[in-house]
Design a protein around this motif. Structure first.
Motif, PDB file in Angstrom:
ATOM      1  N   SER A 161       0.637  -1.314  -0.083  1.00 58.80           N
ATOM      2  CA  SER A 161       0.061   0.020  -0.155  1.00 58.80           C
ATOM      3  C   SER A 161       0.892   1.386  -0.056  1.00 58.80           C
ATOM      4  O   SER A 161       0.223   2.419  -0.353  1.00 58.80           O
ATOM      5  N   ARG A 229      -3.104   3.334  -7.754  1.00 58.97           N
ATOM      6  CA  ARG A 229      -3.490   3.406  -6.571  1.00 58.97           C
ATOM      7  C   ARG A 229      -3.210   4.783  -6.074  1.00 58.97           C
ATOM      8  O   ARG A 229      -3.822   5.356  -5.033  1.00 58.97           O
ATOM      9  N   TRP A 233      -6.055   7.594  -4.344  1.00 63.81           N
ATOM     10  CA  TRP A 233      -6.029   8.192  -3.113  1.00 63.81           C
ATOM     11  C   TRP A 233      -5.894   9.693  -3.220  1.00 63.81           C
ATOM     12  O   TRP A 233      -6.482  10.726  -2.230  1.00 63.81           O
TER      13      TRP A 233
END
Length: 469
Positions: A161, A229, A233
């Motif tokens: 992550s 990703r 965000w």
């Protein structure tokens, strides 16, 4: 017979209890349905409008089917002609990269008659694997521990992550081998800073939708997946700060509405926004100093960052705590921090009068950085300034569009829509540029300036390129 082409996602919405329907064909994406009824069914009887081709004769339908089959064959041939060299080109590109890597490695080897020597850096967790390879090939391998004189390359490794932060860090500089990895902190702070700069829920949700529609374009490589990703965000952060400031394409929610209750920040409240941005700046720089203190080994390396943290926190307490107890505690923290910085200005040993004088000079030299910490904290004001500028520009675009609609009857609505589309597109573009440039700048300039000491070189493993079909 009434004909319908129903997408797969809407098939479950059909109520067959009062209808006579027949599924004549079905594929992955849609279902072809014939509904029997003496009269045309109501519009709301099926989840999609009916298809108007029932008046065509069977021969005409067959002719169209044959024509479509021919067009599909031609498109398939065109696709093959355009992509037939793709794999071959990828293979040759990988081979060229392999040759380049071998040539670069050859420059760092020694060949003399039958003796071949290679010295290289290796990952500690792969030492046993390299030993096994050396045994299988019948070559000698010697492994030495790193000494203080060595300057190994730096390998950044983070969780799935947080690995996008590695690309942000290496975009500017790679930390030294003996430094610490700031990837996770840079990743989180960059997302927060970006959202504060764009700060519009409408922009964030629109860009999030675009990312979702084009998500497959990012799945071709690991870098693409990381960027997808991180971009997701970034847009979530933009939408969140937009909700907090009550901005939806520059439009404020009506008073008393649910969205209005979610508004907790006012970008035009200069005093409050200054306090918030300066607090963020102090926390960011203090975090950088504390991380550096934890990873340093010398007394000056450990205590100087602690001293600067006291200076920053003391200054913030003085500013925020006006009229309270913290206003008197803040100056004490500033003075204490300056004393710590001055006393641990260097690690020079005082064994003579000259050495003592030089040690005092080192302390005053270290104290000169008070100008840097003051200016660096103020740099975080750009978060408030850029966010206010973006919101103001969005409101101006909406106001200009409304004036055009009222001043030009009839065609004014078209001009107003055009101004809205172009204006907000420009504002989004400016926001993306400002969010990336300034959001990253606060990390790689201000944060790195206080958190990292050395610059290193990235670890690039010697490996064969892979070609995927």
């Amino acid at each position: 017979m009434w004909f319908y082409v129903v997408p797969a996602g809407k098939l479950k919405l059909i109520d067959p209890s009062d209808k006579i329907i027949e599924i004549v064909h079905q594929d992955r994406y849609r279902t072809y349905i014939v509904l029997l009824s003496p009269e045309e069914p109501p519009v709301n009887s099926m989840p999609v409008p009916r298809v108007h081709f029932g008046a065509l004769s069977l021969s005409e339908l067959r002719r169209r089917s044959e024509q479509s089959a021919i067009e599909l064959e031609e498109l398939e041939l065109e696709r093959q002609s355009l992509t037939k060299w793709r794999y071959v080109l990828a293979q040759n590109l990988a081979a060229a990269r392999d040759r380049s890597a071998r040539n670069r490695a050859a420059l760092e080897t020694a060949d003399k008659e039958r003796v071949f020597v290679l010295q290289a850096w290796a990952r500690r967790d792969l030492v046993n694997e390299i030993r096994g390879l050396a045994t299988d090939l019948g070559i000698a391998a010697v492994f030495d521990e790193i000494t203080d004189k060595d300057r190994p390359p730096t390998l950044l490794e983070n969780t799935h992550s947080m690995e996008g932060g590695e690309n942000l860090v290496e975009f500017y500089q790679t930390p030294g081998y003996r430094d610490w990895d700031p990837s996770a902190i840079v990743y989180v702070s960059f997302i927060i800073f970006f959202g504060m700069i764009m700060t519009d829920a409408g922009y964030g949700l629109l860009l999030l939708l675009i990312l979702f529609l084009f998500r497959k374009r990012f799945t071709g490589s690991e870098l693409g997946k990381r960027m997808l990703r991180m971009s997701t965000w970034l847009m979530i952060s933009t939408a969140a700060f937009g909700v907090a400031t009550g901005s939806y394409f520059g439009v404020k929610p009506p008073e008393g509405s649910f969205l209005a209750h979610l508004k907790i920040l006012d970008l035009k409240d200069v005093q409050t926004m200054m306090k918030i941005t300066l607090t963020i700046g102090v926390v960011h720089i203090v975090l950088a100093n504390l991380m550096r203190a934890v990873h340093e080994k010398t007394p000056s390396g450990r205590f100087q960052p602690v001293g600067w943290s006291l200076v920053a926190l003391g200054g913030l307490s003085t500013f925020l705590g006006q009229g309270t107890f913290f206003a008197s505690v803040g100056p004490v923290g500033v003075v204490a921090g300056l004393l710590v910085v001055g006393f641990f200005g260097s690690d020079r040993k005082v064994n003579s009068v000259k050495a003592g004088g030089l040690r005092i000079f080192d302390g005053f030299t270290a104290l000169a950085r008070i100008v840097n910490i003051f200016s660096d904290v103020l740099s975080y004001m750009r978060l408030f300034a850029l966010g206010l500028a973006a919101a103001s520009l969005a409101e101006t675009i909406n106001s200009l569009s409304g004036q055009l609609n009222q001043s030009v009857p009839g065609i004014g609505i078209l001009i107003a829509i055009l101004v809205l589309a172009i204006g907000h597109a420009i504002n989004i573009g400016l926001g993306l540029i400002a969010g990336c440039v300034h959001g990253l700048r606060l990390n790689v300039i201000e944060f790195f300036n206080w958190g990292l000491k050395d610059e290193g070189t990235p670890f690039r493993p010697f490996k064969k390129e892979e070609t995927r079909l």
